[in-house]
Write a protein that holds these residues in place. Structure first.
Motif, short mmCIF file in Angstrom:
data_model
loop_
_atom_site.label_atom_id
_atom_site.label_comp_id
_atom_site.label_asym_id
_atom_site.label_seq_id
_atom_site.Cartn_x
_atom_site.Cartn_y
_atom_site.Cartn_z
N GLU A 205 14.43 -21.91 -31.89
CA GLU A 205 13.64 -22.97 -32.52
C GLU A 205 13.27 -24.05 -31.50
O GLU A 205 12.15 -24.59 -31.54
N THR A 206 14.19 -24.35 -30.61
CA THR A 206 13.91 -25.38 -29.59
C THR A 206 12.84 -24.88 -28.62
O THR A 206 11.96 -25.66 -28.21
N PHE A 207 12.89 -23.62 -28.25
CA PHE A 207 11.84 -23.03 -27.41
C PHE A 207 10.49 -23.12 -28.13
O PHE A 207 9.47 -23.47 -27.51
N GLU A 208 10.47 -22.78 -29.41
CA GLU A 208 9.22 -22.81 -30.17
C GLU A 208 8.65 -24.23 -30.25
O GLU A 208 7.44 -24.43 -30.11
N MET A 209 9.54 -25.21 -30.45
CA MET A 209 9.09 -26.60 -30.53
C MET A 209 8.53 -27.06 -29.18
O MET A 209 7.50 -27.74 -29.13
N LEU A 210 9.18 -26.65 -28.10
CA LEU A 210 8.71 -27.01 -26.76
C LEU A 210 7.31 -26.44 -26.51
O LEU A 210 6.43 -27.15 -26.01
N ILE A 211 7.10 -25.17 -26.85
CA ILE A 211 5.79 -24.54 -26.65
C ILE A 211 4.72 -25.27 -27.47
O ILE A 211 3.62 -25.55 -26.98
N ARG A 212 5.07 -25.60 -28.71
CA ARG A 212 4.11 -26.27 -29.60
C ARG A 212 3.74 -27.66 -29.05
O ARG A 212 2.57 -28.06 -29.05
N LEU A 213 4.73 -28.39 -28.54
CA LEU A 213 4.46 -29.72 -27.99
C LEU A 213 3.64 -29.65 -26.71
O LEU A 213 2.74 -30.46 -26.50
N ALA A 214 3.94 -28.66 -25.86
CA ALA A 214 3.16 -28.49 -24.63
C ALA A 214 1.70 -28.16 -24.96
O ALA A 214 0.77 -28.66 -24.31
N GLU A 215 1.51 -27.32 -25.98
CA GLU A 215 0.15 -26.98 -26.43
C GLU A 215 -0.57 -28.23 -26.93
O GLU A 215 -1.72 -28.49 -26.56
N ASN A 216 0.12 -29.01 -27.76
CA ASN A 216 -0.49 -30.23 -28.31
C ASN A 216 -0.81 -31.24 -27.21
O ASN A 216 -1.84 -31.92 -27.26
N TYR A 217 0.09 -31.34 -26.24
CA TYR A 217 -0.11 -32.26 -25.13
C TYR A 217 -1.38 -31.88 -24.35
O TYR A 217 -2.17 -32.75 -23.97
N THR A 218 -1.57 -30.58 -24.11
CA THR A 218 -2.74 -30.11 -23.36
C THR A 218 -4.01 -30.32 -24.17
O THR A 218 -5.05 -30.73 -23.62
N SER A 219 -3.94 -30.08 -25.48
CA SER A 219 -5.10 -30.31 -26.33
C SER A 219 -5.46 -31.80 -26.39
O SER A 219 -6.63 -32.16 -26.42
N THR A 220 -4.43 -32.65 -26.38
CA THR A 220 -4.65 -34.10 -26.39
C THR A 220 -5.40 -34.55 -25.13
O THR A 220 -6.21 -35.48 -25.19
N LEU A 221 -5.12 -33.91 -24.01
CA LEU A 221 -5.84 -34.23 -22.77
C LEU A 221 -7.35 -34.11 -22.99
O LEU A 221 -8.12 -35.00 -22.61
N PHE A 222 -7.77 -33.00 -23.62
CA PHE A 222 -9.20 -32.80 -23.85
C PHE A 222 -9.75 -33.81 -24.85
O PHE A 222 -10.87 -34.30 -24.69
N CYS A 223 -8.96 -34.14 -25.88
CA CYS A 223 -9.41 -35.12 -26.87
C CYS A 223 -9.60 -36.50 -26.23
O CYS A 223 -10.52 -37.23 -26.58
N ASN A 224 -8.70 -36.84 -25.30
CA ASN A 224 -8.76 -38.16 -24.69
C ASN A 224 -9.77 -38.25 -23.54
O ASN A 224 -10.49 -39.23 -23.42
N ALA A 225 -9.81 -37.22 -22.71
CA ALA A 225 -10.60 -37.31 -21.48
C ALA A 225 -11.90 -36.51 -21.51
O ALA A 225 -12.84 -36.84 -20.79
N TYR A 226 -11.95 -35.46 -22.31
CA TYR A 226 -13.14 -34.58 -22.32
C TYR A 226 -13.51 -34.24 -23.76
O TYR A 226 -13.58 -33.08 -24.16
N ARG A 227 -13.76 -35.28 -24.55
CA ARG A 227 -13.94 -35.12 -25.99
C ARG A 227 -15.08 -34.17 -26.35
O ARG A 227 -14.99 -33.42 -27.33
N ASN A 228 -16.15 -34.17 -25.56
CA ASN A 228 -17.32 -33.34 -25.91
C ASN A 228 -17.02 -31.84 -25.86
O ASN A 228 -17.70 -31.04 -26.49
#
Length: 320
Positions: free
Chosen positions: A1-24
């Protein structure tokens, strides 16, 4: 479960990069990010996929998105056929410099120990499940009967077997368990070594939660070399073919991500590193479990305490 949570957070973190810096280009890029972290999960949980292959696939599919919105932006999006040409040409054109190779190195070094660690845990579960039910031989059953119930025939219902007598009988019954002992000790030592190898520069938390910075480096490099890359693309794929469509903006819930990342901060007790250390320290207490099983059984519940009268197999005695 901890591995799964880590993967999910890393994915969200990377997606947030695009939302913040490359929204288009966030919506298109987020799809690529989701596919990439799905591959990360498949690898960690034992599927036969290559890290080099899925890292390259991520950057291959990201290139058309970056070209369309950063290198050569237009009022309309590039056609699917043109995007496919860019995807196929990415490794030759190298728009992201050495970032993909850097990502392959980091992920290869961090994901493999984690995958092996999980496989080792599954092996441990198998060992425990296999040894959970014992099949006693006739000789063992007779010895247990004599030790536990023969004193009842003499009215000695409260007497317990002597410690030495109990150990002789139980060790005989658990001879097969004793054979597991050496391998079990080696298994726990290997888990300790593997856990140590998972820390440091290539700690999976560090690598996955910082993957977004590698992706950012890749996009920045492509933007800096934009004019030169445009010329290279023209030579390989021709002038850009566009179709009338509008890329959707970001539909990502950044508040949930930020909240999740706070829960998973480096000094939090719930981090993977801390959970792993805690698990190993608990497991270490059971290093001699199989070898010391007879001592545990006799010492805790079966045998009489030292100095008390005890059953020696024939009579109640003061000393065995």
């Amino acid at each position: 479960e901890t591995f799964e949570m880590l993967i999910r957070l890393a994915e969200n973190y990377t997606s947030t990069l695009f939302c913040n810096a490359y929204r288009n280009m966030a919506a298109e890029a987020t799809t690529r990010v989701q596919e990439f972290f799905a591959d990360v999960g498949l690898f960690i949980f034992g599927t036969d996929v290559s890290t080099e292959e899925f890292v390259n696939r991520f950057f291959d599919t990201l290139f058309p998105v970056v070209y369309n919105h950063v290198i050569n932006p237009g009022l309309t999006d590039i056609s699917l056929e043109y995007a496919e040409c860019l995807r196929m040409a990415r490794r030759d054109i190298r728009p992201f410099g050495n970032v993909p190779q850097k990502a392959i190195g980091q992920l290869g070094r961090s994901l493999l120990p984690s995958r092996t660690f999980l496989q080792a845990l599954n092996l441990g579960i198998e060992v425990i499940n296999t040894t959970d039910h014992l099949h006693f031989s006739k000789d063992c059953s007779r010895a247990l009967l004599r030790m536990q119930y023969c004193p009842h025939c003499q009215g000695l219902t409260l007497s317990k077997p002597c410690m030495g007598y109990c150990l002789n009988v139980i060790r005989g019954c658990l001879a097969n368990m004793a054979e597991v002992d050496l391998h079990w000790r080696g298994y726990i030592q290997s888990l300790e070594e593997l856990s140590s190898a998972m820390s440091g520069t290539y700690d999976i938390e560090h690598v996955l939660l910082n993957f977004h910075s590698l992706v950012n480096d890749a996009v920045v490099q492509a933007r800096i070399n934009g004019p030169e890359l445009s010329e290279q693309v023209k030579k390989v794929c021709g002038p850009p073919e566009r179709k009338p469509s509008q890329s959707p903006g970001c539909s990502f819930d950044e508040n949930k991500v930020n909240q999740g990342l706070k829960m998973f901060s480096r000094d939090n007790e719930e981090t993977l590193a801390n959970r792993r250390k805690e698990f190993i320290s608990h497991l270490r207490l059971y290093r001699a479990f199989y070898g010391g099983l007879a001592d545990q059984l006799c010492g805790i519940e079966l045998a009489a305490a030292d100095g008390l009268p005890c059953w020696n197999g024939e009579d109640v005695v003061r000393r065995y």
